[in-house]
Write a protein that holds these residues in place. Structure first.
Motif, PDB file in Angstrom:
ATOM      1  N   UNK A  59       2.790  10.827   2.824  1.00 25.21           N
ATOM      2  CA  UNK A  59       2.652   9.982   1.630  1.00 25.21           C
ATOM      3  C   UNK A  59       1.199   9.921   1.169  1.00 25.21           C
ATOM      4  N   UNK A  60       0.493  11.026   1.281  1.00 25.02           N
ATOM      5  CA  UNK A  60      -0.947  11.063   1.036  1.00 25.02           C
ATOM      6  C   UNK A  60      -1.294  10.839  -0.430  1.00 25.02           C
ATOM      7  N   UNK A  61      -2.290   9.995  -0.715  1.00 18.16           N
ATOM      8  CA  UNK A  61      -2.826   9.956  -2.077  1.00 18.16           C
ATOM      9  C   UNK A  61      -3.412  11.321  -2.438  1.00 18.16           C
ATOM     10  N   UNK A  62      -3.407  11.643  -3.714  1.00 22.12           N
ATOM     11  CA  UNK A  62      -3.937  12.918  -4.170  1.00 22.12           C
ATOM     12  C   UNK A  62      -5.412  12.766  -4.539  1.00 22.12           C
ATOM     13  N   UNK A  63      -6.022  13.902  -4.879  1.00 22.09           N
ATOM     14  CA  UNK A  63      -7.412  13.865  -5.337  1.00 22.09           C
ATOM     15  C   UNK A  63      -7.499  13.372  -6.778  1.00 22.09           C
ATOM     16  N   UNK A  64      -6.347  13.197  -7.432  1.00 26.98           N
ATOM     17  CA  UNK A  64      -6.335  12.522  -8.724  1.00 26.98           C
ATOM     18  C   UNK A  64      -6.240  11.015  -8.521  1.00 26.98           C
TER      19      UNK A  64
END
Length: 511
Positions: free
Chosen positions: A221-226
């Motif tokens: 469930x990783x946050x993205x680089x956006x």
């Protein structure tokens, strides 16, 4: 009596001044290393590569649970607790982490006996539990065992001449930091991350490197680089410790000063590269300790020595995870095995010459993206199989949906509908698994339809502009064009399944 009271006041004042001076001296000492002129990145990379061998140390609430991997607090699917997640402050007490015999000196001695030159500690895994008394969280050692484990770790390793690095998970189930599907990231949560990084980088001396996990990946469930802009966090770290290398669990150069290769999870270095990297694997079968570990076989001396020799030749530092038990100690079989490795392995000579491929490392300040309207959005796209189902995610305006192509479907193509003078292209990686990133191939641009599926033929077709792909696309990777085109084809030279997130195309601004 008056004289006694006067003396007491003098003593109190002196103690207060001593305390103030101590704090000032400590602050000056702490800022001395941070204020030094930073080294060039390629020299920092070489210094790290020459360390050759280090220890990874996973300790968290997962150490104290004997459940299946998919139920561990840092990887579990939503199932219970106030926020429907197992393993957060809502349903796992901070008191669970209670290493009553904690001896980080034992860890450091074991690392040194193996010939290791540094150690890296998981300061916070995906569950959000902090091994230091973070002032911005209520799920820390301060609410539990009352021991600053990060402090004890950094002190013990430095006292034995070993360098220290820190691991930090961006995904935080307790703080609710996740990808858009699981809640997203607010400005306050980005500040929370910065505040915790400030604590780690100002209170514990010089840090060799800081490695991020669960950020920009397609798992946990990783946050993205956006969701969390990488350059913003990168600049924050460098403002605190310019010589602290920044790593991320990714094979993308544009999101790390050095690559972090999670060997234990099937990630492999990109073929044919000599880029600096840290490769992590485990002494036992898991990252975190389990109750049966003392009775199970460990990695053999021959296996560890073989990995060291193989990876060191490729400028990769080998990082071996040795999980402490619930008492806070390395098991005796681990200690013995590390000593055996030290007897059997001889480090290679230091790397003196910095490879030319390191000198154009794409740190955020050197990555210049194109601006304007993405003219590829909603345009017709197809792949080798001539099926829109393979390619529709390429032009839907969402970099986090995926366009697939398998071994028999090795290109994607977009028809812009008319010819434009093209300024550049963004390729967005969105790997579904750790190794299916586009790493080798071409971008072809033409005003006329392509005459062949063969890349060699296309390179000689009149009017075709060829751009060679040099590495895996980042978030995103920009490629300048400088030619007119209507048809844009991305071709993969790999014979494996590939996935891309988005193809953005930008026209030259009107004059």
């Amino acid at each position: 009596m008056k004289e006694i009271n006067k003396m007491k006041r003098k003593i109190t004042i002196r103690i207060q001044w001593i305390g103030i001076l101590t704090v000032l001296i400590a602050g000056l000492a702490a800022s001395a290393w941070a204020a030094e002129t930073p080294k060039p990145l390629c020299e920092l990379q070489r210094d790290l590569a020459n360390l050759r061998f280090g220890m990874f140390i996973h300790l968290s609430p997962a150490t104290y649970l004997d459940v299946a991997d998919q139920l561990m607090p840092d990887h579990a699917a939503p199932r219970q607790g106030k926020d429907d997640i197992l393993g957060t402050a809502d349903d796992l007490s901070p008191a669970l982490v209670n290493p009553t015999k904690l001896d980080c000196g034992q860890w450091a001695d074991a690392a040194k006996s193996a010939g290791m030159k540094f150690g890296v500690l998981t300061t916070k895994h995906h569950d959000g539990f902090c091994l230091w008394p973070s002032k911005v969280s209520d799920y820390t050692v301060a609410q539990g065992c009352k021991r600053d484990i990060v402090r004890e770790f950094t002190d013990a390793f430095r006292q034995r001449g070993l360098k220290v690095g820190l691991y930090y998970s961006i995904r935080d189930r307790t703080a609710g930091i996740a990808d858009q599907e699981h809640g997203g990231v607010s400005p306050a949560q980005i500040q929370f991350i910065k505040d915790q990084l400030t604590e780690l980088l100002t209170n514990y001396g010089p840090i060799l490197y800081l490695v991020f996990d669960a950020w920009g990946n397609n798992w946990h469930e990783s946050p993205t680089f956006a969701d969390i802009p990488y350059p913003e966090i990168y600049r924050h770290i460098k403002s605190l410790q310019p010589d602290c290398l920044v790593l991320n669990h990714s094979r993308l150069r544009s999101v790390g000063d050095v690559l972090q290769i999670e060997l234990n999870a099937g990630m492999v270095p990109q073929e044919g590269t000599d880029w600096p990297a840290v490769g992590g694997d485990t002494m036992q079968r898991n990252w975190f300790w389990r109750t049966d570990f003392p009775t199970l076989p460990l990695r053999s001396v021959a296996w560890i020595k073989g990995k060291l020799n193989d990876y060191n030749q490729r400028n990769m530092v080998f990082q071996l995870n040795c999980a402490p038990n619930r008492d806070g100690l390395m098991d005796s079989n681990v200690v013995a095995r590390l000593a055996e490795v030290g007897e059997a392995w001889t480090p290679p000579p230091p790397l003196e010459t910095i490879p030319a491929s390191w000198r154009d490392w794409p740190v955020p300040s050197s990555v210049h993206l194109f601006t304007g309207t993405n003219i590829a959005r909603s345009k017709a796209a197809h792949s080798t199989a001539d099926s829109t189902s393979f390619a529709r995610g390429l032009t839907d305006g969402d970099p986090f949906t995926v366009a697939y192509a398998g071994p028999t479907n090795v290109w994607w193509e977009v028809d812009l509908g008319q010819s434009y003078p093209l300024a550049g292209i963004h390729l967005w990686n969105r790997a579904q698994v750790k190794n299916d990133m586009l790493e080798r191939g071409f971008i072809f641009v033409s005003e006329m339809p392509f005459s062949s599926d063969d890349p060699a033929t296309l390179q000689s077709q009149p009017g075709v502009t060829t751009i060679v792909l040099k590495e895996a696309p980042g978030y995103p990777t920009p490629y300048p064009v400088g030619a007119r085109g209507r048809y844009v084809r991305v071709f993969s030279s790999d014979t494996k399944k590939i996935s891309l997130g988005e193809l953005e195309i930008f026209a030259e601004p009107a004059k």
